[in-house]
Design a protein around this motif. Structure first.
Motif, short mmCIF file in Angstrom:
data_model
loop_
_atom_site.label_atom_id
_atom_site.label_comp_id
_atom_site.label_asym_id
_atom_site.label_seq_id
_atom_site.Cartn_x
_atom_site.Cartn_y
_atom_site.Cartn_z
N VAL A 111 0.84 -1.21 0.00
CA VAL A 111 0.00 0.00 0.00
C VAL A 111 0.87 1.25 0.00
N LEU A 112 0.57 2.17 -0.91
CA LEU A 112 1.16 3.50 -0.87
C LEU A 112 0.12 4.43 -0.25
N VAL A 113 0.46 5.04 0.86
CA VAL A 113 -0.44 6.01 1.49
C VAL A 113 -0.15 7.37 0.87
N ALA A 114 -1.13 7.90 0.16
CA ALA A 114 -0.94 9.13 -0.61
C ALA A 114 -1.83 10.24 -0.07
N SER A 115 -1.49 11.48 -0.41
CA SER A 115 -2.26 12.63 0.06
C SER A 115 -2.86 13.38 -1.11
N ILE A 116 -3.97 14.06 -0.82
CA ILE A 116 -4.64 14.91 -1.80
C ILE A 116 -4.70 16.32 -1.22
N GLY A 117 -4.26 17.31 -1.98
CA GLY A 117 -4.29 18.68 -1.50
C GLY A 117 -2.97 19.10 -0.90
N GLU A 118 -2.84 20.40 -0.68
CA GLU A 118 -1.56 20.96 -0.22
C GLU A 118 -1.54 21.28 1.27
N ASN A 119 -2.67 21.16 1.95
CA ASN A 119 -2.74 21.59 3.35
C ASN A 119 -2.79 20.44 4.35
N LEU A 120 -2.59 19.22 3.86
CA LEU A 120 -2.68 18.06 4.75
C LEU A 120 -1.32 17.74 5.34
N ASP A 121 -1.24 17.75 6.66
CA ASP A 121 0.04 17.48 7.33
C ASP A 121 0.49 16.04 7.08
N ILE A 122 1.78 15.86 6.94
CA ILE A 122 2.35 14.54 6.63
C ILE A 122 2.05 13.52 7.73
#
Length: 210
Positions: A111-122
């Motif tokens: 699984v690759l845990v990915a993010s959407i958007g620029e304001n989501l903390d790592i």
């Protein structure tokens, strides 16, 4: 600080010991140093002082190393790994794969845990990775604060990662995960708890895990 927050997000704070007697013999270290130790009962967590196989990796912060060869002062953090010691440990635990098993082994990362958007903390991706790890599912994420979705998908495809779990502001608010199955080309939004069970079921069906 941030380090403590990230360790908490990963759920591994109880596996870290602060030892003020730890020392490295090279003078280019300028900050924190660390050492990875295999306990005698590593699979069970081990006990304090039960060193067993001993150190298998070590490193730290060094601001004065790269300048020696490049002339540029570049802050850095790194470590070295004792490959021979790790191999000895794996052999002793009968964990070495045969050539046949090597050819038939499942994907290294499921699984690759990915993010959407620029304001989501790592740290949100760190948390979900930690949940997957604790359920026995190999997972990773790109070590960027706000990577583009396309870049993350390309990374998953390039590295044969079969599932991508997307987190955005909407998923965080609703406690859901948008999961894409790259093998079937399907995507679905699942409740956070159901997502973990769903991933485990799919991985079992495809014999990625036992």
């Amino acid at each position: 600080g941030d380090v403590g927050r990230y360790l908490k997000a990963f759920g591994c704070g109880d596996k870290i010991e602060i030892d003020l007697s730890l020392a490295r013999g090279l003078d280019y270290y300028t900050g924190v140093i660390y050492e990875a130790v295999l306990r005698r009962n590593s699979s069970c967590g081990g006990s304090t002082g039960d060193v067993g196989f001993g150190s298998v990796a070590a490193g730290g912060r060094y601001d004065n190393l790269i300048v020696l060869s490049s002339g540029k002062k570049i802050p850095a953090v790194g470590c070295s790994i004792g490959i021979e010691r790790l191999l000895s440990y794996l052999i002793s635990r009968d964990k070495m794969l045969t050539s046949k098993e090597e050819n038939n082994r499942p994907p290294r990362v499921l699984v690759l845990v990915a993010s959407i958007g620029e304001n989501l903390d790592i740290s949100h991706r760190m948390c979900l990775c930690g949940e997957l790890w604790r359920r026995g599912i190999s997972a990773e994420f790109l070590h960027l604060q706000a990577p583009k979705p396309r870049r993350q998908l390309e990374y998953a495809l390039k590295n044969n990662i079969p599932f991508v779990a997307f987190l955005g502001e909407e998923e965080i608010v609703n406690n859901t995960v948008s999961m894409r199955d790259l093998l079937l080309g399907k995507q679905a939004t699942l409740d956070r708890g159901n997502f973990l069970d769903h991933i485990i079921r799919l991985c079992s069906e495809r014999k990625y895990i036992n």
